[in-house]
Design an enzyme around this catalytic site. Structure first.
Site, PDB file in Angstrom:
ATOM      1  N   HIS A 122       0.864  -1.172   0.000  1.00 25.68           N
ATOM      2  CA  HIS A 122       0.000   0.000   0.000  1.00 25.68           C
ATOM      3  C   HIS A 122       0.902   1.224   0.000  1.00 25.68           C
ATOM      4  O   HIS A 122       2.026   1.191   0.506  1.00 25.68           O
ATOM      5  CB  HIS A 122      -0.867  -0.032   1.266  1.00 25.68           C
ATOM      6  CG  HIS A 122      -1.965   0.978   1.314  1.00 25.68           C
ATOM      7  ND1 HIS A 122      -1.739   2.300   1.637  1.00 25.68           N
ATOM      8  CD2 HIS A 122      -3.303   0.863   1.116  1.00 25.68           C
ATOM      9  CE1 HIS A 122      -2.887   2.953   1.631  1.00 25.68           C
ATOM     10  NE2 HIS A 122      -3.857   2.105   1.313  1.00 25.68           N
ATOM     11  N   ASP A 156       3.229  -4.285   7.697  1.00 21.61           N
ATOM     12  CA  ASP A 156       1.902  -3.669   7.589  1.00 21.61           C
ATOM     13  C   ASP A 156       0.874  -4.778   7.756  1.00 21.61           C
ATOM     14  O   ASP A 156       0.670  -5.597   6.854  1.00 21.61           O
ATOM     15  CB  ASP A 156       1.770  -2.993   6.221  1.00 21.61           C
ATOM     16  CG  ASP A 156       0.376  -2.443   5.947  1.00 21.61           C
ATOM     17  OD1 ASP A 156      -0.555  -2.724   6.728  1.00 21.61           O
ATOM     18  OD2 ASP A 156       0.214  -1.746   4.923  1.00 21.61           O
ATOM     19  N   GLN A 186      -4.336  -5.474   6.658  1.00 22.84           N
ATOM     20  CA  GLN A 186      -5.250  -6.399   6.000  1.00 22.84           C
ATOM     21  C   GLN A 186      -5.202  -7.803   6.578  1.00 22.84           C
ATOM     22  O   GLN A 186      -6.001  -8.651   6.201  1.00 22.84           O
ATOM     23  CB  GLN A 186      -4.915  -6.462   4.503  1.00 22.84           C
ATOM     24  CG  GLN A 186      -5.096  -5.160   3.758  1.00 22.84           C
ATOM     25  CD  GLN A 186      -6.544  -4.754   3.615  1.00 22.84           C
ATOM     26  OE1 GLN A 186      -7.448  -5.587   3.636  1.00 22.84           O
ATOM     27  NE2 GLN A 186      -6.785  -3.465   3.452  1.00 22.84           N
ATOM     28  N   LYS A 210     -10.186  -1.646   9.846  1.00 24.01           N
ATOM     29  CA  LYS A 210     -10.120  -2.870   9.043  1.00 24.01           C
ATOM     30  C   LYS A 210     -10.464  -4.088   9.898  1.00 24.01           C
ATOM     31  O   LYS A 210     -10.536  -5.209   9.393  1.00 24.01           O
ATOM     32  CB  LYS A 210      -8.713  -3.075   8.489  1.00 24.01           C
ATOM     33  CG  LYS A 210      -8.082  -1.871   7.820  1.00 24.01           C
ATOM     34  CD  LYS A 210      -8.586  -1.613   6.433  1.00 24.01           C
ATOM     35  CE  LYS A 210      -7.717  -0.553   5.759  1.00 24.01           C
ATOM     36  NZ  LYS A 210      -8.236  -0.174   4.431  1.00 24.01           N
ATOM     37  N   CYS A 230      -4.680   2.456  -3.857  1.00 29.01           N
ATOM     38  CA  CYS A 230      -3.490   2.952  -3.152  1.00 29.01           C
ATOM     39  C   CYS A 230      -2.365   1.922  -3.169  1.00 29.01           C
ATOM     40  O   CYS A 230      -1.624   1.776  -2.188  1.00 29.01           O
ATOM     41  CB  CYS A 230      -3.823   3.361  -1.721  1.00 29.01           C
ATOM     42  SG  CYS A 230      -4.919   4.777  -1.606  1.00 29.01           S
TER      43      CYS A 230
END
Length: 420
Positions: A137, A214, A217, A240, A378
């Site tokens: 991202h 990250d 997700q 999320k 993104c």
């Protein structure tokens, strides 16, 4: 979806998980859009909120609203306990050794920027390299570009394989004594790919590099244990994860957080202030200047409690099964191509449809009450890997059903056929 990093693959079936149990708790899923029941297939952008989260927020503002820490009155104590209780829940959810390893942020983006501006400013210098996977991202690319330019370091992309995986041979070749940090997503928001984070971290550590993951997700889809992964930083976003917007968290190893200077100055992050000398609070408060999103951790705790009440492994198994069903259903749509076929992936289906613009696809589906995302998501480097500038994306969650997948496939077939 499970990840090979921390456990064995789950059974093919959903281990008894019933999505209708989750659906009953989520009010917005019971509304209609354009005369049809809402099918929310835009979970990669944000998840919908269960009543338990909504009620927790309402309860906080109705009964315990106050600023936190240092207050002598009852409401201040209650608000502080709720806020720090949220921190403890996040720490347990991520497998951190202590709540003090958790810093509250506005989300994954702010968490990554925090590390870039603090750890990066202290530890990066001319000629140093930051390896960043091409899955990322933009929020795990741009902060590194900004600090690299300032510190005269270099951002080096890790290429992808044909199926959308992170090229592990290329990664091994790129690592060197110049590598200071590796930044990688635990699950791609576009391709769904789940890289072998634990193995990548072990290899990076041989070169003395830090590893930032990250996890925005990932954490809603499968269990995560940051200590088993042995990563230095792990960033998540509440929204999320069925929690409110504007709240997230950064996990950091204690020694990594201790090596980071203050980022923002103000209240809460200080010990003593004078015009001659200021001393600072301990981690994690050092990085939480000012009045934060106090209700955010309240909602985040409620969301985590709700998600884990179903059994996180059972949810992962169900979503894996639903992904397989969706892949088969979309394979029957003429001209549709799914981007990203790595064997380990979460339930994200980003696709193109021959002769149809992604925005047109999303608008068509919306008329049938089906919400998907369209655009570059993104994550432009991921799309360029497939020669695309834009695509449509259906991203699934625990409350989605086979019936909703069938509606998606039927609507797309109608679009291909030229009308309803």
């Amino acid at each position: 979806m499970t990840t090979p990093d921390v456990r064995e693959r789950p059974p093919a079936r959903g281990a008894g998980f019933d999505p209708e149990r989750a659906r009953r708790d989520v009010p917005i899923l019971h509304r209609t859009v354009n005369g049809h029941p809402l099918a929310w297939l835009d979970n990669g952008a944000t998840t919908q909120k269960p009543r338990q989260v909504i009620e927790a927020l309402a309860g906080y503002y109705s009964h315990s609203n106050s600023n936190i820490h240092r207050g002598a009155h009852t409401l201040a104590r209650e608000a502080t306990e709720l806020y720090e209780g949220g921190r403890a829940t996040v720490a347990d959810f991520l497998g951190a050794s202590s709540p003090e390893d958790i810093v509250f942020t506005r989300g994954t983006t702010e968490a990554i920027n925090l590390v870039a501006r603090t750890w990066g400013s202290r530890n990066l210098g001319p000629g140093d390299e930051i390896l960043v996977s091409s899955l990322e991202h933009h929020s795990n690319i741009v902060p590194w570009q900004l600090i690299a330019k300032e510190r005269r370091a270099r951002v080096v992309p890790i290429p992808l394989t044909a199926d959308g995986g992170v090229d592990q041979n290329a990664f091994a070749d790129l690592l060197s004594c110049r590598t200071r940090l590796v930044a990688v997503s635990h699950a791609s928001n576009v391709l769904g790919t789940v890289p072998p984070v634990r193995e990548m971290a072990a290899l990076a550590h041989r070169y003395g590099a830090k590893v930032l993951v990250d996890g925005a997700q990932a954490v809603a889809h499968f269990p995560v244990d940051v200590q088993e992964l042995d990563v230095d930083f792990y960033a998540v976003s509440g929204h999320k994860l069925y929690a409110p917007t504007g709240i997230g968290a950064l996990y950091g190893k204690p020694e990594a957080l201790a090596d980071m200077p203050p980022w923002q100055g103000g209240g809460n992050m200080i010990d003593q202030v004078s015009f001659e000398r200021t001393t600072y609070a301990d981690v994690p408060h050092l990085f939480e200047a000012g009045t934060g999103h106090i209700s955010g951790p309240v909602g985040m705790k409620a969301a985590i409690d709700w998600l884990t009440s179903f059994g996180h492994e059972a949810v992962a198994a169900y979503e894996t099964e639903l992904l397989g069903y969706a892949q088969e259903a979309l394979a029957g749509v003429a001209g549709l191509e799914v981007l990203g076929t790595a064997p380990d992936k979460i339930a994200v289906l980003t696709f193109t449809l021959a002769g149809h613009d992604p925005v047109e696809i999303a608008r068509w589906l919306d008329q049938d009450g089906i919400a998907v995302r369209a655009g570059h998501h993104c994550a432009q480097p991921s799309l360029r890997h497939y020669g695309c500038a834009s695509a449509a994306r259906a991203s699934l969650a625990l409350y989605n059903t086979r019936e909703e997948v069938d509606r998606l496939a039927a609507s797309l077939r109608a679009l291909v056929a030229g009308g309803r």
